[in-house]
Design a protein around this motif. Structure first.
Motif, PDB file in Angstrom:
ATOM      1  N   GLY A 182      -2.620  27.423   0.598  1.00 62.64           N
ATOM      2  CA  GLY A 182      -1.226  26.494   0.984  1.00 62.64           C
ATOM      3  C   GLY A 182      -0.518  26.061   0.022  1.00 62.64           C
ATOM      4  N   ASP A 183       0.736  25.369   0.112  1.00 61.77           N
ATOM      5  CA  ASP A 183       1.587  24.912  -0.870  1.00 61.77           C
ATOM      6  C   ASP A 183       1.446  23.641  -1.015  1.00 61.77           C
ATOM      7  OD1 ASP A 183       1.917  27.751  -1.397  1.00 61.77           O
ATOM      8  OD2 ASP A 183       3.926  27.786   0.081  1.00 61.77           O
ATOM      9  N   ASP A 184       1.105  22.875  -0.238  1.00 63.36           N
ATOM     10  CA  ASP A 184       1.168  21.469  -0.538  1.00 63.36           C
ATOM     11  C   ASP A 184      -0.182  20.687  -0.705  1.00 63.36           C
ATOM     12  OD1 ASP A 184       3.114  18.876   0.751  1.00 63.36           O
ATOM     13  OD2 ASP A 184       0.911  18.640   0.782  1.00 63.36           O
ATOM     14  N   GLU A 185      -0.280  20.007  -1.908  1.00 68.73           N
ATOM     15  CA  GLU A 185      -1.319  19.628  -2.358  1.00 68.73           C
ATOM     16  C   GLU A 185      -2.078  18.674  -1.509  1.00 68.73           C
ATOM     17  OE1 GLU A 185      -3.534  20.391  -4.890  1.00 68.73           O
ATOM     18  OE2 GLU A 185      -2.078  21.925  -5.357  1.00 68.73           O
ATOM     19  N   GLU A 186      -1.439  17.559  -1.046  1.00 73.66           N
ATOM     20  CA  GLU A 186      -1.942  16.667  -0.094  1.00 73.66           C
ATOM     21  C   GLU A 186      -2.728  17.477   1.140  1.00 73.66           C
ATOM     22  OE1 GLU A 186       0.828  13.462   0.393  1.00 73.66           O
ATOM     23  OE2 GLU A 186      -0.640  12.548   1.788  1.00 73.66           O
ATOM     24  N   ALA A 187      -1.796  18.376   1.747  1.00 70.57           N
ATOM     25  CA  ALA A 187      -2.387  18.992   2.869  1.00 70.57           C
ATOM     26  C   ALA A 187      -3.603  19.706   2.699  1.00 70.57           C
ATOM     27  CB  ALA A 187      -1.164  19.604   3.497  1.00 70.57           C
ATOM     28  N   LEU A 188      -3.692  20.434   1.735  1.00 71.61           N
ATOM     29  CA  LEU A 188      -4.826  21.115   1.287  1.00 71.61           C
ATOM     30  C   LEU A 188      -6.111  20.333   1.238  1.00 71.61           C
ATOM     31  CD1 LEU A 188      -3.639  23.419  -1.759  1.00 71.61           C
ATOM     32  CD2 LEU A 188      -4.341  24.259   0.585  1.00 71.61           C
ATOM     33  N   GLN A 189      -5.750  19.102   0.652  1.00 71.36           N
ATOM     34  CA  GLN A 189      -6.994  18.087   0.407  1.00 71.36           C
ATOM     35  C   GLN A 189      -7.197  17.648   1.893  1.00 71.36           C
ATOM     36  OE1 GLN A 189      -8.847  17.082  -2.185  1.00 71.36           O
ATOM     37  NE2 GLN A 189      -9.763  15.711  -0.811  1.00 71.36           N
ATOM     38  N   THR A 190      -6.469  17.360   2.871  1.00 69.27           N
ATOM     39  CA  THR A 190      -6.655  17.089   4.214  1.00 69.27           C
ATOM     40  C   THR A 190      -7.564  18.115   4.971  1.00 69.27           C
ATOM     41  OG1 THR A 190      -4.821  15.450   4.244  1.00 69.27           O
ATOM     42  CG2 THR A 190      -5.801  16.279   6.316  1.00 69.27           C
ATOM     43  N   VAL A 191      -7.072  19.366   4.798  1.00 69.69           N
ATOM     44  CA  VAL A 191      -7.594  20.415   5.575  1.00 69.69           C
ATOM     45  C   VAL A 191      -9.015  20.678   4.944  1.00 69.69           C
ATOM     46  CG1 VAL A 191      -7.632  22.854   5.998  1.00 69.69           C
ATOM     47  CG2 VAL A 191      -5.582  21.553   6.136  1.00 69.69           C
ATOM     48  N   SER A 192      -9.209  20.382   3.477  1.00 72.06           N
ATOM     49  CA  SER A 192     -10.521  20.597   2.985  1.00 72.06           C
ATOM     50  C   SER A 192     -11.607  19.853   3.814  1.00 72.06           C
ATOM     51  CB  SER A 192     -10.464  20.264   1.542  1.00 72.06           C
ATOM     52  OG  SER A 192      -9.964  21.111   0.677  1.00 72.06           O
ATOM     53  N   SER A 225       0.781  -1.157  -0.033  1.00 71.23           N
ATOM     54  CA  SER A 225       0.243  -0.044  -0.079  1.00 71.23           C
ATOM     55  C   SER A 225       0.878   1.254  -0.059  1.00 71.23           C
ATOM     56  CB  SER A 225      -0.864   0.008   1.244  1.00 71.23           C
ATOM     57  OG  SER A 225      -1.531   1.295   1.564  1.00 71.23           O
ATOM     58  N   PHE A 226       1.915   1.065   0.799  1.00 68.02           N
ATOM     59  CA  PHE A 226       2.968   2.464   0.876  1.00 68.02           C
ATOM     60  C   PHE A 226       3.586   2.683  -0.393  1.00 68.02           C
ATOM     61  CE2 PHE A 226       7.291   4.134   1.673  1.00 68.02           C
ATOM     62  CZ  PHE A 226       6.936   5.293   2.283  1.00 68.02           C
ATOM     63  N   ILE A 227       4.034   1.554  -1.124  1.00 71.10           N
ATOM     64  CA  ILE A 227       4.770   1.783  -2.407  1.00 71.10           C
ATOM     65  C   ILE A 227       3.844   1.930  -3.433  1.00 71.10           C
ATOM     66  CG2 ILE A 227       6.091   0.641  -4.000  1.00 71.10           C
ATOM     67  CD1 ILE A 227       7.862   1.215  -1.794  1.00 71.10           C
ATOM     68  N   ARG A 228       2.618   1.530  -3.710  1.00 67.33           N
ATOM     69  CA  ARG A 228       1.549   1.561  -4.700  1.00 67.33           C
ATOM     70  C   ARG A 228       0.716   2.799  -4.511  1.00 67.33           C
ATOM     71  NH1 ARG A 228       1.248  -4.482  -5.352  1.00 67.33           N
ATOM     72  NH2 ARG A 228       2.935  -4.774  -6.788  1.00 67.33           N
ATOM     73  N   GLN A 229       0.756   3.149  -3.138  1.00 63.88           N
ATOM     74  CA  GLN A 229      -0.421   4.198  -2.874  1.00 63.88           C
ATOM     75  C   GLN A 229      -1.839   3.750  -2.920  1.00 63.88           C
ATOM     76  OE1 GLN A 229       0.482   7.249  -0.793  1.00 63.88           O
ATOM     77  NE2 GLN A 229       1.503   5.648  -0.319  1.00 63.88           N
ATOM     78  N   GLU A 230      -2.214   2.466  -2.744  1.00 59.80           N
ATOM     79  CA  GLU A 230      -3.229   1.936  -2.954  1.00 59.80           C
ATOM     80  C   GLU A 230      -3.978   1.478  -1.537  1.00 59.80           C
ATOM     81  OE1 GLU A 230      -2.598  -1.510  -5.458  1.00 59.80           O
ATOM     82  OE2 GLU A 230      -2.393  -0.444  -7.376  1.00 59.80           O
ATOM     83  N   SER A 232       5.559  11.041   0.431  1.00 60.47           N
ATOM     84  CA  SER A 232       6.214  11.958  -0.487  1.00 60.47           C
ATOM     85  C   SER A 232       7.611  12.242  -0.048  1.00 60.47           C
ATOM     86  CB  SER A 232       5.268  13.511  -0.454  1.00 60.47           C
ATOM     87  OG  SER A 232       4.881  13.464   1.048  1.00 60.47           O
ATOM     88  N   ALA A 233       7.666  12.203   1.352  1.00 54.70           N
ATOM     89  CA  ALA A 233       9.118  12.599   1.741  1.00 54.70           C
ATOM     90  C   ALA A 233      10.065  11.296   1.458  1.00 54.70           C
ATOM     91  CB  ALA A 233       9.213  12.686   3.389  1.00 54.70           C
ATOM     92  N   HIS A 234       9.593  10.162   1.342  1.00 51.36           N
ATOM     93  CA  HIS A 234      10.182   9.167   1.026  1.00 51.36           C
ATOM     94  C   HIS A 234      10.686   9.374  -0.430  1.00 51.36           C
ATOM     95  CE1 HIS A 234      11.179   4.734   0.295  1.00 51.36           C
ATOM     96  NE2 HIS A 234      10.668   4.820  -0.894  1.00 51.36           N
ATOM     97  N   ASP A 235       9.946   9.529  -1.250  1.00 49.24           N
ATOM     98  CA  ASP A 235      10.052   9.675  -2.752  1.00 49.24           C
ATOM     99  C   ASP A 235      11.189  10.897  -3.039  1.00 49.24           C
ATOM    100  OD1 ASP A 235       8.446   7.645  -3.308  1.00 49.24           O
ATOM    101  OD2 ASP A 235       6.735   9.076  -3.919  1.00 49.24           O
ATOM    102  N   GLU A 236      11.075  11.845  -2.171  1.00 48.67           N
ATOM    103  CA  GLU A 236      12.112  12.970  -2.474  1.00 48.67           C
ATOM    104  C   GLU A 236      13.451  12.452  -2.058  1.00 48.67           C
ATOM    105  OE1 GLU A 236       9.331  16.633  -1.210  1.00 48.67           O
ATOM    106  OE2 GLU A 236      11.408  17.190  -1.090  1.00 48.67           O
TER     107      GLU A 236
END
Ligand code: NAP
Lengths: 193, 220
Positions: free
Chosen positions: B161-171, A84-89, A109-113
């Motif tokens: 905000g600048d982070d897409e995922e965070a914007l989604q969560t806050v929405s 799930s972590f790798i595929r984000q499923e 996202s931190a992992h990917d970066e």
């Protein structure tokens, strides 16, 4: 907050102080209390989770509603629903805390970066996954080739620390045995001694 | 089932902090309430439990402990107190969503204390460089939380905000609170959002809206 994390990291790949500082920017410190969830199935596993302190388990629930423990994690270990972590499923596993926990999370996202920007992190992750694969291979081999009694002995030798902290019915679940079978095995072993 | 998120509310005894806590207690959240004076937070918790006994809400001894446990942190303190709060939570808020609700009003409510090229949200982001600061809830009055539908219309709540995922969560958080979330843009759009509330406050005083007022974008 990150003491065990960096100690374990340095055992795999040595970091310079400035590299530790760089990596720190990407870490999410998180406390979890006993019985709280890090992940519930159907949700996407957003974090790989390193245990600074405490204990967690991963388990799946079958169609009958029975729980099967697939992994434990204690201090210094990493736990996640990897596919799930790798595929984000959506995840198939639940992960919850068996004790109050102090965790170091790394988001996808931190992992990917980090995988792109920090070669030492990539090396660390490769070693982590290789070790996990070897342990999984060992576990599969044991399930196929050993008797339940032999498997129980191997388990107690390999995972002594878990044994002391986790209730017997969870160990039975992890080994794919019923609690009754496990207690019969333990009875036989203690008679032989 | 989705994993329950923990939200720390700093300044939970205040007008906004208590209103936000009360409305979010209906959602799949665990709330940790903290403020300077603990006694006042206990009263907010009692009030929430009174109307919703199943609410997962607790007081926290300090903002740093609460933020360490949290997935999302809401800073519901006056703008002037954010520097102090940021210093306390900086380490444990690393990589986490921090919601900035502050409007940096001057004492006479006729202007903002921030320079034109910045905003309270951007200043908070500067203080918490590794956190995901999101502007939200600044264009809604505390009284709106009890009545998010005014004159038959669901009040809009703008998010930046600048982070897409965070914007989604806050929405999602904004929806649970009963407002209609609108992502307005990146964090610098907070300058506009903070000025919008300045205007609404001035109009409210001029025309006696009695603090029950909000923004609604009309469109087809
Ligand atoms: N009121 C509104 O309708 C509205 C609307 C939109 C945005 N806002 C924004 O929301 C924020 C809060 O406004 P409010 O009206 O709710 O104010 P408030 O009623 O005065 O509440 C302020 C809260 O912050 C706490 N606090 C103050 N200084 C602190 C510090 N140094 N450390 C920790 N906590 C501290 C207070 O705790 P104690 O009570 O223990 O001192 C209280 O819980 C402001 O930034 C404001 O611009 C307000």
């Amino acid at each position: 907050m990150y003491e065990v994390f960096f100690r374990k990291f340095n055992e795999k790949v040595a970091l310079l102080p400035e590299e530790e500082e760089f990596l720190k920017q990407y870490l999410t410190p998180k406390k979890l209390r006993k019985k709280q969830y890090l992940l519930q199935d159907d949700d996407v596993c957003k974090y790989s989770c390193f245990v600074e302190q405490g204990a967690l388990r991963a388990y799946l629930v079958d169609e009958k509603g029975d729980e099967h423990i697939t992994a434990f994690a204690l201090e210094g270990w990493t736990i996640a629903d990897l596919s799930s972590f790798i595929r984000q499923e959506p995840a198939t596993l639940n992960i919850d805390a068996l004790e109050d926990c102090e965790l170091v999370l790394i988001s996808k996202s931190a992992h990917d970066e980090l995988m792109l920007s920090m070669p030492k992190y990539e090396t660390y992750f490769r070693i982590l996954i290789t070790d996990a694969y070897l342990a999984l291979q060992q576990r599969t081999t044991n399930i196929i080739s050993l008797s339940s009694e032999q498997r129980y002995k191997v388990f107690t030798q390999m995972y002594q620390s878990i044994f002391q902290r986790v209730p017997q019915h969870m160990i039975a679940s992890f080994m794919g045995l019923s609690p009754e079978t496990l207690s019969r095995i333990r009875g036989r072993i203690s008679k032989k001694k | 089932m989705s994993t329950k998120k923990t939200i720390a509310i700093i300044g939970a005894s205040g007008n906004m902090g208590s209103a936000i806590s009360k409305s979010l207690s209906k959602g799949n959240y665990r709330l940790l309430l903290c403020s300077d004076g603990q006694g006042k937070v206990e009263a907010v918790i009692a009030d929430i439990k009174n109307s919703n006994p199943a609410a997962d809400v607790e007081s926290a001894e300090c903002s740093a402990q609460a933020s360490w446990e949290a997935d999302i942190i809401i800073s519901a303190v006056p703008y002037a107190a954010e520097k102090e709060v940021a210093a306390k939570i900086k380490e444990v808020a690393n990589q986490k969503i921090v919601i900035s609700i502050a409007n940096p009003l001057n004492e006479t409510y006729n202007g903002l204390v921030t320079a034109a090229d910045t905003s309270a949200a951007e200043e908070l982001q500067r203080l918490l460089p590794n956190s995901k600061v999101i502007k939200a809830f600044n264009t809604t009055f505390a009284a709106d939380f009890a009545t998010p539908v005014i004159d038959g219309k669901q009040v809009d709540a703008f998010i930046a905000g600048d982070d897409e995922e965070a914007l989604q969560t806050v929405s999602e958080v904004v929806s649970v609170a009963g407002f209609s979330p609108i992502v307005a843009g990146d964090l610098s759009v907070s300058r506009t959002l903070e000025n919008m509330q300045l205007l609404l406050i001035q109009l409210g005083m001029k025309y006696n809206y009695n603090w029950l007022a909000g923004w609604k974008i009309l469109h087809n």
